[in-house]
Write a protein that holds these residues in place. Sequence first.
Motif, PDB file in Angstrom:
ATOM      1  N   ASP A   1       0.826  -1.207   0.000  1.00 32.53           N
ATOM      2  CA  ASP A   1       0.000   0.000   0.000  1.00 32.53           C
ATOM      3  C   ASP A   1       0.863   1.262   0.000  1.00 32.53           C
ATOM      4  O   ASP A   1       0.552   2.245  -0.694  1.00 32.53           O
ATOM      5  N   ALA A   2       1.936   1.231   0.782  1.00 32.92           N
ATOM      6  CA  ALA A   2       2.816   2.396   0.858  1.00 32.92           C
ATOM      7  C   ALA A   2       3.525   2.630  -0.470  1.00 32.92           C
ATOM      8  O   ALA A   2       3.647   3.785  -0.935  1.00 32.92           O
ATOM      9  N   LEU A   3       4.002   1.567  -1.113  1.00 37.27           N
ATOM     10  CA  LEU A   3       4.675   1.719  -2.410  1.00 37.27           C
ATOM     11  C   LEU A   3       3.714   2.251  -3.464  1.00 37.27           C
ATOM     12  O   LEU A   3       4.078   3.107  -4.282  1.00 37.27           O
ATOM     13  N   VAL A   4       2.477   1.749  -3.455  1.00 38.03           N
ATOM     14  CA  VAL A   4       1.494   2.214  -4.429  1.00 38.03           C
ATOM     15  C   VAL A   4       1.145   3.683  -4.180  1.00 38.03           C
ATOM     16  O   VAL A   4       1.100   4.498  -5.115  1.00 38.03           O
ATOM     17  N   ALA A   5       0.892   4.035  -2.919  1.00 39.23           N
ATOM     18  CA  ALA A   5       0.536   5.422  -2.601  1.00 39.23           C
ATOM     19  C   ALA A   5       1.650   6.378  -2.986  1.00 39.23           C
ATOM     20  O   ALA A   5       1.401   7.471  -3.530  1.00 39.23           O
ATOM     21  N   ARG A   6       2.884   5.972  -2.736  1.00 36.39           N
ATOM     22  CA  ARG A   6       4.021   6.837  -3.092  1.00 36.39           C
ATOM     23  C   ARG A   6       4.104   7.036  -4.599  1.00 36.39           C
ATOM     24  O   ARG A   6       4.364   8.140  -5.090  1.00 36.39           O
ATOM     25  N   LEU A   7       3.909   5.960  -5.342  1.00 33.75           N
ATOM     26  CA  LEU A   7       3.988   6.041  -6.803  1.00 33.75           C
ATOM     27  C   LEU A   7       2.871   6.920  -7.365  1.00 33.75           C
ATOM     28  O   LEU A   7       3.119   7.779  -8.228  1.00 33.75           O
ATOM     29  N   VAL A   8       1.662   6.709  -6.895  1.00 30.13           N
ATOM     30  CA  VAL A   8       0.527   7.486  -7.399  1.00 30.13           C
ATOM     31  C   VAL A   8       0.718   8.963  -7.087  1.00 30.13           C
ATOM     32  O   VAL A   8       0.403   9.835  -7.914  1.00 30.13           O
ATOM     33  N   GLU A   9       1.254   9.279  -5.909  1.00 28.96           N
ATOM     34  CA  GLU A   9       1.511  10.666  -5.551  1.00 28.96           C
ATOM     35  C   GLU A   9       2.448  11.336  -6.543  1.00 28.96           C
ATOM     36  O   GLU A   9       2.376  12.552  -6.776  1.00 28.96           O
ATOM     37  N   ARG A  10       3.323  10.543  -7.152  1.00 27.16           N
ATOM     38  CA  ARG A  10       4.294  11.084  -8.101  1.00 27.16           C
ATOM     39  C   ARG A  10       3.834  10.966  -9.546  1.00 27.16           C
ATOM     40  O   ARG A  10       4.618  11.147 -10.477  1.00 27.16           O
ATOM     41  N   GLY A  11       2.563  10.646  -9.727  1.00 26.94           N
ATOM     42  CA  GLY A  11       2.009  10.620 -11.070  1.00 26.94           C
ATOM     43  C   GLY A  11       2.078   9.285 -11.761  1.00 26.94           C
ATOM     44  O   GLY A  11       1.667   9.169 -12.936  1.00 26.94           O
ATOM     45  N   GLY A  12       2.597   8.248 -11.097  1.00 30.58           N
ATOM     46  CA  GLY A  12       2.653   6.929 -11.697  1.00 30.58           C
ATOM     47  C   GLY A  12       1.274   6.306 -11.808  1.00 30.58           C
ATOM     48  O   GLY A  12       0.358   6.629 -11.055  1.00 30.58           O
ATOM     49  N   ARG A  13       1.135   5.368 -12.734  1.00 30.44           N
ATOM     50  CA  ARG A  13      -0.151   4.710 -12.970  1.00 30.44           C
ATOM     51  C   ARG A  13       0.044   3.211 -12.980  1.00 30.44           C
ATOM     52  O   ARG A  13       1.058   2.706 -13.476  1.00 30.44           O
ATOM     53  N   ILE A  14      -0.949   2.497 -12.444  1.00 28.81           N
ATOM     54  CA  ILE A  14      -0.949   1.037 -12.475  1.00 28.81           C
ATOM     55  C   ILE A  14      -2.221   0.576 -13.156  1.00 28.81           C
ATOM     56  O   ILE A  14      -3.327   0.961 -12.754  1.00 28.81           O
ATOM     57  N   ASP A  15      -2.092  -0.251 -14.189  1.00 28.05           N
ATOM     58  CA  ASP A  15      -3.235  -0.877 -14.839  1.00 28.05           C
ATOM     59  C   ASP A  15      -3.287  -2.344 -14.425  1.00 28.05           C
ATOM     60  O   ASP A  15      -2.296  -3.081 -14.591  1.00 28.05           O
ATOM     61  N   TYR A  16      -4.436  -2.765 -13.897  1.00 31.52           N
ATOM     62  CA  TYR A  16      -4.599  -4.137 -13.415  1.00 31.52           C
ATOM     63  C   TYR A  16      -5.305  -4.993 -14.460  1.00 31.52           C
ATOM     64  O   TYR A  16      -6.003  -4.496 -15.341  1.00 31.52           O
ATOM     65  N   GLY A  17      -5.109  -6.302 -14.349  1.00 29.84           N
ATOM     66  CA  GLY A  17      -5.676  -7.205 -15.338  1.00 29.84           C
ATOM     67  C   GLY A  17      -5.088  -6.989 -16.716  1.00 29.84           C
ATOM     68  O   GLY A  17      -5.706  -7.301 -17.740  1.00 29.84           O
ATOM     69  N   ALA A  18      -3.862  -6.487 -16.747  1.00 26.63           N
ATOM     70  CA  ALA A  18      -3.176  -6.178 -18.008  1.00 26.63           C
ATOM     71  C   ALA A  18      -1.967  -7.106 -18.128  1.00 26.63           C
ATOM     72  O   ALA A  18      -0.852  -6.750 -17.747  1.00 26.63           O
ATOM     73  N   ARG A  19      -2.191  -8.284 -18.636  1.00 24.28           N
ATOM     74  CA  ARG A  19      -1.117  -9.277 -18.744  1.00 24.28           C
ATOM     75  C   ARG A  19      -0.313  -9.036 -20.019  1.00 24.28           C
ATOM     76  O   ARG A  19      -0.839  -9.138 -21.128  1.00 24.28           O
ATOM     77  N   VAL A  20       0.931  -8.708 -19.850  1.00 22.34           N
ATOM     78  CA  VAL A  20       1.824  -8.490 -20.992  1.00 22.34           C
ATOM     79  C   VAL A  20       2.185  -9.839 -21.599  1.00 22.34           C
ATOM     80  O   VAL A  20       2.602 -10.760 -20.889  1.00 22.34           O
ATOM     81  N   ASP A  21       2.004  -9.957 -22.912  1.00 23.34           N
ATOM     82  CA  ASP A  21       2.377 -11.216 -23.565  1.00 23.34           C
ATOM     83  C   ASP A  21       3.511 -11.053 -24.569  1.00 23.34           C
ATOM     84  O   ASP A  21       3.956 -12.025 -25.165  1.00 23.34           O
ATOM     85  N   ARG A  22       4.000  -9.811 -24.749  1.00 24.40           N
ATOM     86  CA  ARG A  22       5.121  -9.613 -25.667  1.00 24.40           C
ATOM     87  C   ARG A  22       5.819  -8.301 -25.376  1.00 24.40           C
ATOM     88  O   ARG A  22       5.169  -7.277 -25.164  1.00 24.40           O
ATOM     89  N   VAL A  23       7.149  -8.359 -25.314  1.00 24.89           N
ATOM     90  CA  VAL A  23       7.961  -7.145 -25.364  1.00 24.89           C
ATOM     91  C   VAL A  23       8.247  -6.870 -26.828  1.00 24.89           C
ATOM     92  O   VAL A  23       8.749  -7.741 -27.558  1.00 24.89           O
ATOM     93  N   LEU A  24       7.918  -5.693 -27.270  1.00 25.57           N
ATOM     94  CA  LEU A  24       8.075  -5.336 -28.683  1.00 25.57           C
ATOM     95  C   LEU A  24       9.510  -4.876 -28.926  1.00 25.57           C
ATOM     96  O   LEU A  24       9.988  -3.922 -28.310  1.00 25.57           O
ATOM     97  N   VAL A  25      10.194  -5.576 -29.811  1.00 25.73           N
ATOM     98  CA  VAL A  25      11.615  -5.335 -30.075  1.00 25.73           C
ATOM     99  C   VAL A  25      11.795  -4.982 -31.541  1.00 25.73           C
ATOM    100  O   VAL A  25      11.256  -5.665 -32.436  1.00 25.73           O
ATOM    101  N   ALA A  26      12.550  -3.915 -31.799  1.00 20.82           N
ATOM    102  CA  ALA A  26      12.890  -3.530 -33.174  1.00 20.82           C
ATOM    103  C   ALA A  26      14.348  -3.090 -33.205  1.00 20.82           C
ATOM    104  O   ALA A  26      14.779  -2.297 -32.372  1.00 20.82           O
ATOM    105  N   ARG A  27      15.099  -3.651 -34.146  1.00 23.27           N
ATOM    106  CA  ARG A  27      16.522  -3.310 -34.301  1.00 23.27           C
ATOM    107  C   ARG A  27      17.291  -3.480 -32.993  1.00 23.27           C
ATOM    108  O   ARG A  27      18.124  -2.669 -32.633  1.00 23.27           O
ATOM    109  N   GLY A  28      16.953  -4.554 -32.268  1.00 26.75           N
ATOM    110  CA  GLY A  28      17.665  -4.863 -31.042  1.00 26.75           C
ATOM    111  C   GLY A  28      17.317  -3.993 -29.865  1.00 26.75           C
ATOM    112  O   GLY A  28      18.015  -4.022 -28.848  1.00 26.75           O
ATOM    113  N   ARG A  29      16.228  -3.216 -29.965  1.00 23.29           N
ATOM    114  CA  ARG A  29      15.859  -2.281 -28.904  1.00 23.29           C
ATOM    115  C   ARG A  29      14.420  -2.539 -28.470  1.00 23.29           C
ATOM    116  O   ARG A  29      13.538  -2.750 -29.307  1.00 23.29           O
ATOM    117  N   ALA A  30      14.172  -2.509 -27.149  1.00 22.60           N
ATOM    118  CA  ALA A  30      12.816  -2.623 -26.624  1.00 22.60           C
ATOM    119  C   ALA A  30      12.060  -1.338 -26.889  1.00 22.60           C
ATOM    120  O   ALA A  30      12.460  -0.260 -26.441  1.00 22.60           O
TER     121      ALA A  30
END
Length: 532
Positions: A238-267
């Motif tokens: 809870d403390a980590l989430v509150a600190r992040l949100v206070e600084r403008g960070g966002r968390i999306d839930y139920g968002a399962r990443v299935d691929r890191v998009l790579v082009a020319r060797g770069r994420a």
Amino acid sequence: MNPSGTADAVVVGAGHNGLVAANLLADAGWEVLVLEATQVPGGAIRSAEVTAPGYLSDLYSSFYPLGYASPVLRGLDLDRYGLAWAHAPDVLAHLFPDGRAAVINRDVDVTAASLAAFAPADGDRWRQAYADWCRVAEPMLDAITTPFPPVRSGLTLLRRLHVSGALRLGRRLVVPVRMLGDELFEGEGGPALLAGCALHTDLSPEEAGSGVYGWLLTMLGQQVGWPVPVGGAQKITDALVARLVERGGRIDYGARVDRVLVARGRAMGVRTAGGATWRARRAVLADVPAPALYLDLVGAAALPPRLVEDLAHFRWDGSTLKVDWALSAPVPWRNRALAGVGTVHLGADLNGLTTYSAALARREVPRDPFLLVGQMSVADPSHSPAGTESLWSYTHLPFRRHWRSEEIAAHLERMEEVLEAAAPGFRSLIVGRHVAGPADLEAGDPSLVGGAIGGGTSAAYQQLFLRPIPGLGRADTPVDRLFLASSSAHPGGGVHGAPGANAARAALARDRALTGGLYAGAIGAAHRTIYR
């Protein structure tokens, strides 16, 4: 978050390492998006009422000596976001099959008196061992929680210990815990405390490197205790989430990443299972196990063939069975010295720990399980109604992805038999029970693959520059702007935030205008050399 589907950094996974990384990047002014596959943050740092109404259980981890002492977490000032700590009267006890117990208390004289009951000289031996620890504690913790190699902390240790002392410390980092116990103590109490703590990992008392884990956890117990968050482990999340949100960070839930998009060797960003894509302007950081990142999210085709070959030799730590109980009264320990102890190790003496570990090494279910037990209401009374106890225990199993329900039920019976023998009448006090086998642990936190809680074995062949595979021992990956931020990275498992912090530092270093090109070039050259 702007509507274009971009962020400076995309963090995959809202476990504590992912949240630490996100916080540090937000501190640097980055726009941060965290994508979490489940519906809740925290990974293995969560709490809920799962046994009976009014009884709070920590679903995974509970006691946090490393978290309390970690320079990473202390630097985030989480107390400003509601995190407070509580201590049990006694820190840790190892209960022998004959009923004797060796106890650590934050008062060194109390600990010394407990060990002197096993051998008169061991009280002074404990004081000396603790004094030795105090000389190196600060740079040791810095070394553990910073990228490898730990240059600054290593130089501090060298200045304090000189060459001869530094060499002796180096030996202590690789010695088996059985040998370390023999060298430090005459009686059985001290070695059992060390070995029991070493078995929080998947190492046996005879394995190289097991001594440092026993030494670290016992000495931290003496120095800072094994505290718990008031109101449950969830308060860290809870403390980590509150600190992040206070600084403008966002968390999306139920968002399962299935691929890191790579082009020319770069994420370049990530894609979620629903088909949404997110572009990362500066970095992608992954708080997921190394095999999941490389083989599932990136894919072998985008990786050096040697790295893919090395991943075939990646080794998980053991599976885990965790049980929570709601008890109508405190545990009726036969040895009443355990009534005020936060964490209890029971079920084996030192030789019994070796037998237990040997069964695991043979991939057998131990007939006599070694238990780690937490008396949560003793440490923090808010976990259950007055006069009751919220209790948990876990034990290791050989690593497997699939377990039959009958196997789990049979081992639960063995666990309760061990508790009943140490505390006659224990079973009669049970008013609720919650059983989490390996599959249940993985279902709640996908990073706990097969119920493995360490992100990979703690064995020496998969630590430091060998973690997760032979390489740099850093958060960087062969894919530019992609960073490993999970416990599969150095320094490994435990709630200390170091893998997340290391990944954030690496991302920031990569991005700096003056050094970015040199940094990327140096890292890329190193990876080409290692994996060619």
